[in-house]
Design an enzyme around this catalytic site. Structure first.
Site, PDB file in Angstrom:
ATOM      1  N   LYS A  85      48.519  50.422 106.102  1.00 50.68           N
ATOM      2  CA  LYS A  85      47.460  51.389 105.747  1.00 50.68           C
ATOM      3  C   LYS A  85      46.704  50.958 104.484  1.00 50.68           C
ATOM      4  CE  LYS A  85      48.616  55.107 103.230  1.00 50.68           C
ATOM      5  NZ  LYS A  85      47.895  55.484 102.020  1.00 50.68           N
ATOM      6  N   ASN A  86      47.453  50.596 103.453  1.00 52.60           N
ATOM      7  CA  ASN A  86      46.794  50.337 102.171  1.00 52.60           C
ATOM      8  C   ASN A  86      46.071  49.001 102.113  1.00 52.60           C
ATOM      9  OD1 ASN A  86      47.519  52.827 101.330  1.00 52.60           O
ATOM     10  ND2 ASN A  86      49.194  52.163  99.987  1.00 52.60           N
ATOM     11  N   CYS A 100      45.890  64.575  92.404  1.00 53.22           N
ATOM     12  CA  CYS A 100      46.580  64.836  93.661  1.00 53.22           C
ATOM     13  C   CYS A 100      48.046  65.090  93.350  1.00 53.22           C
ATOM     14  CB  CYS A 100      46.394  63.691  94.648  1.00 53.22           C
ATOM     15  SG  CYS A 100      47.224  62.212  94.127  1.00 53.22           S
ATOM     16  N   ASP A 124      55.602  53.316  95.766  1.00 55.01           N
ATOM     17  CA  ASP A 124      55.543  53.935  97.098  1.00 55.01           C
ATOM     18  C   ASP A 124      56.902  53.934  97.810  1.00 55.01           C
ATOM     19  OD1 ASP A 124      52.893  54.381  96.649  1.00 55.01           O
ATOM     20  OD2 ASP A 124      52.153  52.791  97.950  1.00 55.01           O
ATOM     21  N   ARG A 139      49.473  60.869 107.617  1.00 57.03           N
ATOM     22  CA  ARG A 139      48.426  60.117 106.931  1.00 57.03           C
ATOM     23  C   ARG A 139      48.777  58.634 106.889  1.00 57.03           C
ATOM     24  NH1 ARG A 139      46.827  62.329 101.241  1.00 57.03           N
ATOM     25  NH2 ARG A 139      45.669  60.399 101.500  1.00 57.03           N
TER      26      ARG A 139
HETATM   27  C1  EPZ Z   1      47.192  52.296  95.404  1.00 57.07           C
HETATM   28  O1  EPZ Z   1      46.608  53.403  94.736  1.00 57.07           O
HETATM   29  C2  EPZ Z   1      47.825  52.859  96.666  1.00 57.07           C
HETATM   30  N1  EPZ Z   1      46.798  53.506  97.467  1.00 57.07           N
HETATM   31  C3  EPZ Z   1      48.916  53.841  96.327  1.00 57.07           C
HETATM   32  O2  EPZ Z   1      49.558  54.221  97.539  1.00 57.07           O
HETATM   33  C4  EPZ Z   1      49.949  53.149  95.428  1.00 57.07           C
HETATM   34  O3  EPZ Z   1      50.907  54.095  95.034  1.00 57.07           O
HETATM   35  C5  EPZ Z   1      49.259  52.559  94.205  1.00 57.07           C
HETATM   36  O4  EPZ Z   1      48.184  51.667  94.612  1.00 57.07           O
HETATM   37  C6  EPZ Z   1      50.188  51.760  93.293  1.00 57.07           C
HETATM   38  O5  EPZ Z   1      50.735  50.702  94.011  1.00 57.07           O
HETATM   39  C7  EPZ Z   1      46.040  52.781  98.259  1.00 57.07           C
HETATM   40  O6  EPZ Z   1      46.169  51.571  98.345  1.00 57.07           O
HETATM   41  C8  EPZ Z   1      45.053  53.502  99.114  1.00 57.07           C
HETATM   42  P1  EPZ Z   1      46.347  51.931  91.101  1.00 57.07           P
HETATM   43  P2  EPZ Z   1      45.581  53.158  93.531  1.00 57.07           P
HETATM   44  O7  EPZ Z   1      44.913  51.931  90.754  1.00 57.07           O
HETATM   45  O8  EPZ Z   1      44.791  51.946  93.827  1.00 57.07           O
HETATM   46  C9  EPZ Z   1      46.195  53.912  86.731  1.00 57.07           C
HETATM   47  C10 EPZ Z   1      50.474  55.704  99.105  1.00 57.07           C
HETATM   48  O9  EPZ Z   1      51.453  56.494  99.091  1.00 57.07           O
HETATM   49  N2  EPZ Z   1      44.735  53.856  86.850  1.00 57.07           N
HETATM   50  O10 EPZ Z   1      47.018  50.625  91.305  1.00 57.07           O
HETATM   51  O11 EPZ Z   1      44.879  54.430  93.299  1.00 57.07           O
HETATM   52  C11 EPZ Z   1      46.835  54.879  87.735  1.00 57.07           C
HETATM   53  O12 EPZ Z   1      46.786  56.201  87.269  1.00 57.07           O
HETATM   54  C12 EPZ Z   1      49.527  55.600  97.943  1.00 57.07           C
HETATM   55  O13 EPZ Z   1      50.196  54.997 100.089  1.00 57.07           O
HETATM   56  C13 EPZ Z   1      43.977  54.197  85.776  1.00 57.07           C
HETATM   57  O14 EPZ Z   1      44.471  54.580  84.701  1.00 57.07           O
HETATM   58  O15 EPZ Z   1      46.603  52.885  92.352  1.00 57.07           O
HETATM   59  C14 EPZ Z   1      48.222  54.310  87.844  1.00 57.07           C
HETATM   60  O16 EPZ Z   1      48.983  54.734  86.752  1.00 57.07           O
HETATM   61  C15 EPZ Z   1      49.723  56.627  96.889  1.00 57.07           C
HETATM   62  N3  EPZ Z   1      42.606  54.145  85.900  1.00 57.07           N
HETATM   63  C16 EPZ Z   1      48.000  52.801  87.720  1.00 57.07           C
HETATM   64  O17 EPZ Z   1      46.733  52.652  87.094  1.00 57.07           O
HETATM   65  C17 EPZ Z   1      42.021  53.706  87.043  1.00 57.07           C
HETATM   66  O18 EPZ Z   1      40.776  53.658  87.087  1.00 57.07           O
HETATM   67  C18 EPZ Z   1      47.995  52.051  89.045  1.00 57.07           C
HETATM   68  O19 EPZ Z   1      47.145  52.731  89.971  1.00 57.07           O
HETATM   69  C19 EPZ Z   1      42.818  53.352  88.142  1.00 57.07           C
HETATM   70  C20 EPZ Z   1      44.182  53.427  88.031  1.00 57.07           C
END
Ligand code: EPZ
Length: 417
Positions: free
Chosen positions: A22-23, A116, A304, A396
């Site tokens: 999915k991701n 979320c 995850d 999802r």
């Molecule tokens: C991706 O989310 C995945 N989603 C998530 O999977 C996964 O948990 C996550 O990566 C971490 O591996 C998808 O791929 C659709 P990040 P993403 O940006 O890209 C912080 C699931 O269950 N951050 O790597 O949104 C953030 O808060 C989902 O399938 C900022 O501060 O995650 C986190 O602490 C849930 N500012 C860290 O970085 C930003 O602009 C990593 O988040 C972006 C992120």
């Protein structure tokens, strides 16, 4: 809303198959917007999040056809540059259209994703990076408004490793003029697959698999065909199911090289793993050993899989400590697992799990995708019956999870609520 009614205390054995990731598919679908014409993706499962992304791409003007496990995306005539609130609020990954729309249409309006169940989840890194490429960004009436007559390559350092920000920036930078360097880029396999499709489309990207990506902008990209990688999180979920069992379970159609840190934890818990090229057979231990786990960006342990491994820890003989550094609030499953008579104490982002040897069925509520998967695993091994409500979360990201797990001996019934 549908529920799962799970008859517990089941012994699992046999073979279970993993679907496409999915991701990886979500950003790759967005990347298809960059190539006018019809791209074809294979190994695409049937998931609500992919339907939401298809809906969004159709709103933008793409034509999507999803037949079996093949999806075609015709992005010849994309014309509308807005991702509306009702779709972004359903799925945060909608933010992935920002980079491609900006690169192709020079302007995009994407509803600002809110928080979320797993935390606040800002998008500041996405916006800063696009600004560095020359976009003018403003936030008005709950929408991110990005505009750029021309995107120009730049050096961008990500303060935090972010999958989403790395991919969004990549998708804008491939059509920018000149060179972009992304420093502290995320290295998740889903980032690599996005790089693979962009390169196949004609983009110039060096440094795949490292934290420094160098992109040399090109004028046009072309539609392509691509087979999607296996879902490492679904694979990890099924491996935990095997670890909780008493008989060996074989998980097929996976990529062992994407699961290193999770495999290490399974071994630490006492499991024996037989690793093939695309499958792993897990032999569960007679007694699960406690383990400590800390989630980190890839190749560290994935957030995850945190909830699923917590279920394993509830059966261990002793205390396990589980810390989430990626999403410190991602512990909604703790209270639900405690309803099944687990003994988990939460102190900020560290859960202390005292192994109880046995869980006891109850009614629980799914709160997010991975928490739901954990509750299903817990229900399978608990004594008595467990009802997991609000399972739309699990649909999802897992394709027919009850069918797949029933195939190795679980007894899960979907009920229309
Ligand atoms: C991706 O989310 C995945 N989603 C998530 O999977 C996964 O948990 C996550 O990566 C971490 O591996 C998808 O791929 C659709 P990040 P993403 O940006 O890209 C912080 C699931 O269950 N951050 O790597 O949104 C953030 O808060 C989902 O399938 C900022 O501060 O995650 C986190 O602490 C849930 N500012 C860290 O970085 C930003 O602009 C990593 O988040 C972006 C992120």
């Amino acid at each position: 809303m549908d529920n799962f009614r799970i008859t517990g205390n089941r012994k699992l054995s046999g073979t279970i198959e993993v679907s496409g990731a999915k991701n990886a598919i979500l950003p790759v679908m967005a990347a298809c917007l960059l190539a006018p014409g019809k791209s074809v993706l294979r190994n695409v499962p049937n998931l609500i999040d992919l339907k939401t992304m298809s809906h969004l791409l159709r709103v933008i003007g793409a034509r999507i056809d999803h037949n079996g496990s093949t999806m075609s995306i015709d992005a010849k005539d994309i014309c509308f540059n807005e991702a509306p609130y009702e779709l972004v609020s359903k799925m945060r990954a909608s933010i992935y259209v920002l980079g491609p729309l900006l690169a192709r249409l020079k302007e995009a309006r994407v509803s600002f994703p809110g928080g979320c169940a797993i935390g606040t989840r800002p998008v500041d890194l996405h916006l800063k990076a696009l600004e560095a490429l020359g976009a003018q960004i403003s936030i008005d009436h709950g929408y991110i408004h990005a505009k750029a007559d021309k995107l120009t390559g730049a050096d961008i350092y990500f303060e935090k490793s972010s999958v989403g920000a790395t991919i969004n920036t990549l998708m804008a930078a491939v059509l920018a003029s000149g060179q972009t360097r992304l420093l502290n880029a995320a290295m998740e396999p889903e980032v690599d697959q996005t790089i693979d499709i962009l390169v196949k489309m004609g983009a110039k990207i060096e440094g795949k698999g490292t934290t420094t990506l160098i992109i040399t902008g090109v004028d046009d990209l072309f539609p392509v065909e691509m087979t999607m990688i296996a879902d490492r999180i679904e694979a990890g979920t099924f491996l935990v199911a095997g670890a909780l069992s008493t008989e060996p379970v074989t998980v097929k159609n996976l990529r062992p090289e994407h699961l290193g840190s999770a495999l290490d934890k399974l071994r630490e818990a006492g499991c024996e793993l037989l690793i093939g090229e695309h499958e792993i057979t897990i032999h569960p231990p007679s007694e699960i050993k406690p383990f400590n786990l800390i989630t980190l960006p890839y190749p560290g342990f994935p957030t995850d899989l945190q909830a699923q491994f917590m279920v394993l820890a509830t059966l261990a003989k002793g205390m396990s400590f589980i810390e989430d550094t990626i999403f410190p609030d991602r512990f909604m499953h703790v209270a639900e697992l405690n309803r099944l008579q687990a003994e988990i104490r939460l102190d900020r982002n560290i859960a202390t799990v005292r192994g109880v040897g046995k869980l006891s069925g109850a009614e629980v509520m799914a709160t997010d995708l991975r928490a739901s998967a954990a509750l299903v695993l817990a229900g399978i091994i608990a004594e008595g019956e467990t009802v997991v409500s609000r399972i739309y979360h699990i649909d999802r990201g897992y394709d027919r999870i009850e069918e797949k797990l029933n195939g190795i001996g679980a007894m899960i019934r979907r009920e229309n609520g």
